[in-house]
Design an enzyme around this catalytic site. Structure first.
Site, mmCIF file in Angstrom:
data_model
loop_
_atom_site.group_PDB
_atom_site.id
_atom_site.type_symbol
_atom_site.label_atom_id
_atom_site.label_comp_id
_atom_site.label_asym_id
_atom_site.label_seq_id
_atom_site.Cartn_x
_atom_site.Cartn_y
_atom_site.Cartn_z
ATOM 1 N N CYS A 57 -96.280 41.884 -25.696
ATOM 2 C CA CYS A 57 -96.596 41.597 -27.112
ATOM 3 C C CYS A 57 -97.910 42.269 -27.506
ATOM 4 C CB CYS A 57 -96.733 40.094 -27.350
ATOM 5 S SG CYS A 57 -95.253 39.171 -26.947
ATOM 6 N N ARG A 140 -87.769 39.048 -29.615
ATOM 7 C CA ARG A 140 -88.424 40.117 -30.408
ATOM 8 C C ARG A 140 -87.447 40.534 -31.514
ATOM 9 N NH1 ARG A 140 -92.734 41.245 -27.106
ATOM 10 N NH2 ARG A 140 -92.324 40.717 -24.936
#
Ligand code: BEZ
Length: 241
Positions: A57, A140
């Site tokens: 991330c 995601r």
């Protein structure tokens, strides 16, 4: 209808391409936002990530932040979300700026809003919690939302796979090109490549396509016609200085 949870208590429809983006108000690292109302007239990439202070991330945030101006030139705002609180978001974004080096990027400041969603309310509304992957972390997800608040594309990646930002940008420009020039874009299309002319809608048009020589259009068969669209025309139409 596709549903996120099969239990009786909580059945949440997954948003789909062509739906109006579900509404929400949220606390973010850039203050409160009302979505999608305050983004009217702009494209938005609304994306989720599994958690703050995680390495994949972190690389994604560095890439998105470094491309924020590039997306802005294509009239597109970025909005992130994870199931973390505001103070975690703030601390993580500060750490990214002060400590993290990734490839040639360092001291990267994330200036776009990052939504706090501890209750998971927004993540559930957008189908970002996919229990087979994780019950507590968002996958995601990437939602492309157009200036009329319509969801135009959705991409989901699993937790372990960092996104390809060249592809996210390519998809945005391709959709804007399709809208502006009433064409479609073929596999691997990049600005400057030939585009696809919409299929013939009648037998007459199908015959015309193969029988008539047209300087603009090249048809290998009645259903497969391409057209030149120079890169500068695409960029002039979709990018603002
Ligand atoms: C990461 O961003 O590094 C990550 C997050 C959740 C699961 C696996 C990796």
């Amino acid at each position: 209808m596709e549903t996120l949870f099969a239990s009786k208590e909580q059945v949440i429809p997954m948003p789909r391409i062509g739906d109006i983006a579900p509404k929400f108000s949220a606390v973010t690292t850039q203050g409160e936002i009302n979505f999608p109302m305050e983004y009217k007239g702009k494209w938005v990439i609304l994306f989720s990530h599994p958690a703050d202070f995680t390495p994949v991330c972190t690389t994604e945030f560095i890439r998105f932040a470094s491309l924020e101006d590039t997306f802005a030139k294509a009239n597109c705002k970025l909005v992130g979300l994870s199931i973390d609180g505001l103070y975690s978001h703030i601390a993580w974004l500060r750490a990214i700026k002060e400590k993290i080096k990734f490839k040639d990027y360092k001291n990267v400041e994330v200036k776009f809003p990052l939504i706090e969603d501890i209750s998971m309310e927004i993540a559930k509304k957008y189908g970002m919690i996919q229990p087979g992957e994780s019950k507590t972390q968002a996958v995601r997800a990437v939602f492309f939302i157009d200036p009329s608040a319509i969801i135009r594309a959705i991409i989901y990646y699993p937790l372990s796979l960092g996104r390809n930002f060249d592809e996210i940008y390519r998809a945005l420009i391709a959709m804007q090109t399709a809208d502006k020039f009433s064409v479609a874009t073929p596999a691997d299309w990049q600005p400057g490549d030939d585009v696809i002319v919409p299929p013939a809608g009648s037998c007459g048009t199908a015959s015309e396509r193969v029988e008539t020589k047209n300087s603009d259009m090249e048809c290998s068969d009645w259903f497969f016609c391409t057209q030149k669209l120079p890169k500068n025309k695409v960029l002039e139409a979709v990018l603002k200085e």
